[in-house]
Enzyme design. Structure first.
Site, PDB file in Angstrom:
ATOM      1  N   GLN A  63      -4.167  -2.549 -19.256  1.00  0.00           N
ATOM      2  CA  GLN A  63      -4.675  -3.174 -18.020  1.00  0.00           C
ATOM      3  C   GLN A  63      -5.700  -2.244 -17.365  1.00  0.00           C
ATOM      4  OE1 GLN A  63      -1.719  -3.270 -14.954  1.00  0.00           O
ATOM      5  NE2 GLN A  63      -2.782  -4.792 -13.708  1.00  0.00           N
ATOM      6  N   SER A  93      -7.326  -0.344 -11.972  1.00  0.00           N
ATOM      7  CA  SER A  93      -7.542   0.775 -11.042  1.00  0.00           C
ATOM      8  C   SER A  93      -8.703   1.662 -11.474  1.00  0.00           C
ATOM      9  CB  SER A  93      -6.282   1.641 -10.971  1.00  0.00           C
ATOM     10  OG  SER A  93      -5.170   0.863 -10.617  1.00  0.00           O
ATOM     11  N   GLU A 143       3.214  -9.550 -12.062  1.00  0.00           N
ATOM     12  CA  GLU A 143       3.564  -8.160 -12.392  1.00  0.00           C
ATOM     13  C   GLU A 143       4.680  -7.674 -11.471  1.00  0.00           C
ATOM     14  OE1 GLU A 143       0.444  -5.270 -11.804  1.00  0.00           O
ATOM     15  OE2 GLU A 143       1.616  -3.649 -12.675  1.00  0.00           O
ATOM     16  N   SER A 168       1.453   0.036  -4.244  1.00  0.00           N
ATOM     17  CA  SER A 168       2.415   0.973  -3.639  1.00  0.00           C
ATOM     18  C   SER A 168       3.338   0.252  -2.637  1.00  0.00           C
ATOM     19  CB  SER A 168       1.663   2.086  -2.911  1.00  0.00           C
ATOM     20  OG  SER A 168       1.061   1.560  -1.747  1.00  0.00           O
ATOM     21  N   GLU A 197       3.856   0.899   0.428  1.00  0.00           N
ATOM     22  CA  GLU A 197       3.205   0.650   1.733  1.00  0.00           C
ATOM     23  C   GLU A 197       2.401  -0.654   1.673  1.00  0.00           C
ATOM     24  OE1 GLU A 197       3.160   3.541   0.124  1.00  0.00           O
ATOM     25  OE2 GLU A 197       4.385   4.773   1.450  1.00  0.00           O
TER      26      GLU A 197
HETATM   27  C1  LIG Z   1       2.393   5.777 -13.707  1.00  0.00           C
HETATM   28  C2  LIG Z   1       1.318   4.837 -13.267  1.00  0.00           C
HETATM   29  C3  LIG Z   1       0.889   3.832 -14.118  1.00  0.00           C
HETATM   30  C4  LIG Z   1      -0.150   2.996 -13.732  1.00  0.00           C
HETATM   31  N1  LIG Z   1      -0.630   2.069 -14.645  1.00  0.00           N
HETATM   32  C5  LIG Z   1      -1.729   1.345 -14.333  1.00  0.00           C
HETATM   33  C6  LIG Z   1      -2.346   0.498 -15.325  1.00  0.00           C
HETATM   34  O1  LIG Z   1      -1.868   0.387 -16.458  1.00  0.00           O
HETATM   35  N2  LIG Z   1      -3.484  -0.155 -14.986  1.00  0.00           N
HETATM   36  C7  LIG Z   1      -4.036  -0.065 -13.737  1.00  0.00           C
HETATM   37  O2  LIG Z   1      -5.044  -0.718 -13.501  1.00  0.00           O
HETATM   38  N3  LIG Z   1      -3.483   0.729 -12.781  1.00  0.00           N
HETATM   39  C8  LIG Z   1      -2.348   1.442 -13.060  1.00  0.00           C
HETATM   40  N4  LIG Z   1      -1.801   2.272 -12.116  1.00  0.00           N
HETATM   41  C9  LIG Z   1      -2.476   2.438 -10.838  1.00  0.00           C
HETATM   42  C10 LIG Z   1      -1.725   1.885  -9.630  1.00  0.00           C
HETATM   43  O3  LIG Z   1      -1.846   0.504  -9.550  1.00  0.00           O
HETATM   44  C11 LIG Z   1      -2.305   2.612  -8.407  1.00  0.00           C
HETATM   45  O4  LIG Z   1      -1.889   3.964  -8.493  1.00  0.00           O
HETATM   46  C12 LIG Z   1      -1.815   2.028  -7.102  1.00  0.00           C
HETATM   47  O5  LIG Z   1      -2.363   0.751  -6.888  1.00  0.00           O
HETATM   48  C13 LIG Z   1      -2.164   2.944  -5.900  1.00  0.00           C
HETATM   49  O6  LIG Z   1      -3.519   3.260  -5.893  1.00  0.00           O
HETATM   50  P1  LIG Z   1      -4.038   4.776  -5.797  1.00  0.00           P
HETATM   51  O7  LIG Z   1      -3.273   5.574  -6.803  1.00  0.00           O
HETATM   52  O8  LIG Z   1      -5.503   4.752  -5.888  1.00  0.00           O
HETATM   53  O9  LIG Z   1      -3.565   5.296  -4.385  1.00  0.00           O
HETATM   54  P2  LIG Z   1      -4.305   5.017  -2.950  1.00  0.00           P
HETATM   55  O10 LIG Z   1      -4.719   3.590  -2.886  1.00  0.00           O
HETATM   56  O11 LIG Z   1      -5.358   6.068  -2.814  1.00  0.00           O
HETATM   57  O12 LIG Z   1      -3.131   5.287  -1.970  1.00  0.00           O
HETATM   58  C14 LIG Z   1      -2.710   6.591  -1.576  1.00  0.00           C
HETATM   59  C15 LIG Z   1      -1.607   6.452  -0.539  1.00  0.00           C
HETATM   60  O13 LIG Z   1      -2.118   5.768   0.618  1.00  0.00           O
HETATM   61  C16 LIG Z   1      -1.321   4.626   0.920  1.00  0.00           C
HETATM   62  N5  LIG Z   1      -2.177   3.535   1.402  1.00  0.00           N
HETATM   63  C17 LIG Z   1      -3.368   3.140   0.876  1.00  0.00           C
HETATM   64  N6  LIG Z   1      -3.864   2.088   1.548  1.00  0.00           N
HETATM   65  C18 LIG Z   1      -2.957   1.804   2.545  1.00  0.00           C
HETATM   66  C19 LIG Z   1      -2.900   0.806   3.587  1.00  0.00           C
HETATM   67  N7  LIG Z   1      -3.862  -0.108   3.726  1.00  0.00           N
HETATM   68  N8  LIG Z   1      -1.809   0.819   4.406  1.00  0.00           N
HETATM   69  C20 LIG Z   1      -0.820   1.730   4.259  1.00  0.00           C
HETATM   70  N9  LIG Z   1      -0.830   2.707   3.292  1.00  0.00           N
HETATM   71  C21 LIG Z   1      -1.881   2.733   2.445  1.00  0.00           C
HETATM   72  C22 LIG Z   1      -0.672   4.242  -0.411  1.00  0.00           C
HETATM   73  O14 LIG Z   1       0.532   3.542  -0.197  1.00  0.00           O
HETATM   74  C23 LIG Z   1      -0.436   5.608  -1.040  1.00  0.00           C
HETATM   75  O15 LIG Z   1       0.766   6.157  -0.537  1.00  0.00           O
HETATM   76  C24 LIG Z   1      -0.738   3.124 -12.448  1.00  0.00           C
HETATM   77  C25 LIG Z   1      -0.272   4.116 -11.586  1.00  0.00           C
HETATM   78  C26 LIG Z   1       0.743   4.968 -11.983  1.00  0.00           C
HETATM   79  C27 LIG Z   1       1.181   6.040 -11.033  1.00  0.00           C
END
Ligand SMILES: Cc1cc2nc3c(=O)[nH]c(=O)nc-3n(C[C@H](O)[C@H](O)[C@H](O)COP(=O)(O)OP(=O)(O)OC[C@H]3O[C@@H](n4cnc5c(N)ncnc54)[C@H](O)[C@@H]3O)c2cc1C
Length: 388
Positions: free
Chosen positions: A126, A129, A245, A373, A375
């Site tokens: 997928q 991100s 999902e 996440s 949140e």
């Molecule tokens: C082990 C693992 C596997 C994954 N596999 C895939 C995959 O196969 N394909 C894929 O596309 N993605 C994948 N992901 C990505 C995953 O979907 C993202 O990590 C997730 O959506 C969070 O985005 P970010 O990591 O950019 O964090 P950010 O969006 O930068 O968030 C950082 C922190 O800020 C908080 N935050 C952000 N915006 C807000 C808001 N509006 N209100 C309150 N709090 C907020 C979040 O909750 C988090 O605690 C994976 C992630 C992990 C850790």
């Protein structure tokens, strides 16, 4: 809602049990009962066995090679398979892009892509991100520019789970940078991971394992026929997919099986005599039972063309919290054995147990991040269910 199983459901459960007893390889179930994670190869071996039986895609319509089971039958199968120690199949093809192609793809795409998804010949990842576009997915920058019969895709995807094994990626890309809203300029395309310009780079997570990757796309040519549905409608398909999902990440069958395993270990180690530990375990089991009933109630309300909507956020939130609590109690049961590394007597560091050790606990931190996440799920629940 009547939770008792009908005679037909009981007969189905017996059929599933008989199949598992005769077909789940003992070395694969032994992995689960030894508190270890199933390897990718074990998962694919089980995929092939289920495919031979016609059970690899229980939720797909029969016309597309699925089993066409009811939600209750799927739940029964999942619970029985996990209790027997079977691997959980990865969702990317079977739960994500497969249903998208069934609903929104072209006949040519269904004919080309669905059979090798079912057989396991082609494995999918997928590509949603990106650095800087996780929670705020609509800000993604990976771009696809039309060039004759192709799109040229340039950008980076990240956190791509099992991308190192994948022949194909379904990706969200920006096709209209000038759209009035960022969501309206996004399309979904199917990218052959063997194309020139695709580079997969491992990311090692905090548990020391290689689950996820960065994927760099450098002017990768993607045939226009690999556009899913209509150009600039990718956001609609992504929302459909993410709601599905989140239902699957609630992971009820596996969590129930893990609690049973945890209880057995706790009993063997005398931990159930500790009233504080026993109370926490009972609390966990009670919350698990409530989640299971909520999950079933919700799934039973879904029909063709109806997605789970914001309720899936609630399941994701609760399900992943419960999974994290399982790993916390498992660490307590393991005691000193939970240490991530142990000295093997010859001066070498040897990896400690995965399932009930620090590895499992560390990786479980990701449960409340991937798939959106906690949140973000709370934001969705507060807006769409509570109306705040
Ligand atoms: C082990 C693992 C596997 C994954 N596999 C895939 C995959 O196969 N394909 C894929 O596309 N993605 C994948 N992901 C990505 C995953 O979907 C993202 O990590 C997730 O959506 C969070 O985005 P970010 O990591 O950019 O964090 P950010 O969006 O930068 O968030 C950082 C922190 O800020 C908080 N935050 C952000 N915006 C807000 C808001 N509006 N209100 C309150 N709090 C907020 C979040 O909750 C988090 O605690 C994976 C992630 C992990 C850790």
């Amino acid at each position: 809602m009547d939770l008792s199983l009908s005679p037909a459901d009981l007969a189905f459960r017996d059929e599933v049990r008989a199949f598992l007893a005769g077909n789940l390889p003992p070395d694969i179930s032994a992995t689960f009962f030894a508190c270890r994670r199933h390897s990718f190869d074990e998962m694919m071996r089980w995929h092939h066995i289920l495919h031979a039986k016609g059970w690899v895609a229980p939720h797909w319509p029969v016309a597309h090679g699925g089993a066409g089971w009811s939600v209750l039958q799927q739940h029964i199968f999942d619970t029985e398979a996990m209790a027997a120690g079977a691997p959980r199949l990865r969702p990317f093809a079977l739960r994500m892009i497969g249903p998208i192609l069934i609903h929104f793809g072209s006949d040519a795409q269904r004919a080309r892509f669905l059979p090798p998804m079912l057989s396991g010949e082609e494995y999918w990842c997928q590509g949603f991100s990106e650095p800087g576009a996780g929670s705020d997915l609509a800000s993604l920058r990976c771009k696809a520019v039309r060039d004759g019969d192709d799109y040229i895709v340039t950008g980076q995807k990240t956190w791509t789970t099992t991308g190192q094994h994948a022949q194909w990626m379904f990706a969200l890309v920006r096709t209209d940078p000038d759209a009035e809203r960022p969501q309206k300029g996004i399309s979904m395309v199917l990218i052959d991971m063997r194309s020139p310009g695709v580079r997969v780079q491992p990311i090692i997570t905090i548990d020391g394992d290689h689950h996820v990757n960065d994927v760099f796309l450098d002017a990768v040519r993607v045939p226009a026929g690999n556009l899913v549905g209509q150009e600039n409608k990718g956001w609609d398909y992504a929302k459909f997919l993410l709601a599905h999902e989140r239902v699957t990440v609630a992971n009820v069958g596996q969590a129930k099986a893990e609690i049973t395993l945890l209880k057995g270990l706790a009993r063997a180690r005398g931990r159930l005599d500790d009233p504080v530990f026993a109370t926490r375990l009972v609390d966990l089991e009670t919350d698990m039972a409530a989640l299971e009933i909520t999950n079933l109630r919700m799934l039973s309300q879904l029909g063709p063309g109806r997605d789970a909507g914001a309720l899936s956020s609630f399941l994701k939130l609760r399900g992943t919290e419960i999974q994290q609590r399982i790993t916390e109690l498992a660490m307590e049961v393991a005691g000193p054995e939970a240490a991530p590394w142990r000295e093997d007597g010859a001066g070498n560091a040897r990896r400690g147990p995965e399932g009930y050790g620090t590895h499992g606990w560390l990786f479980s931190r990701a449960f409340t991040v991937f798939g959106g996440s906690s949140e973000i799920q709370k934001n969705i629940v507060s807006k769409q269910i509570l109306g705040l």
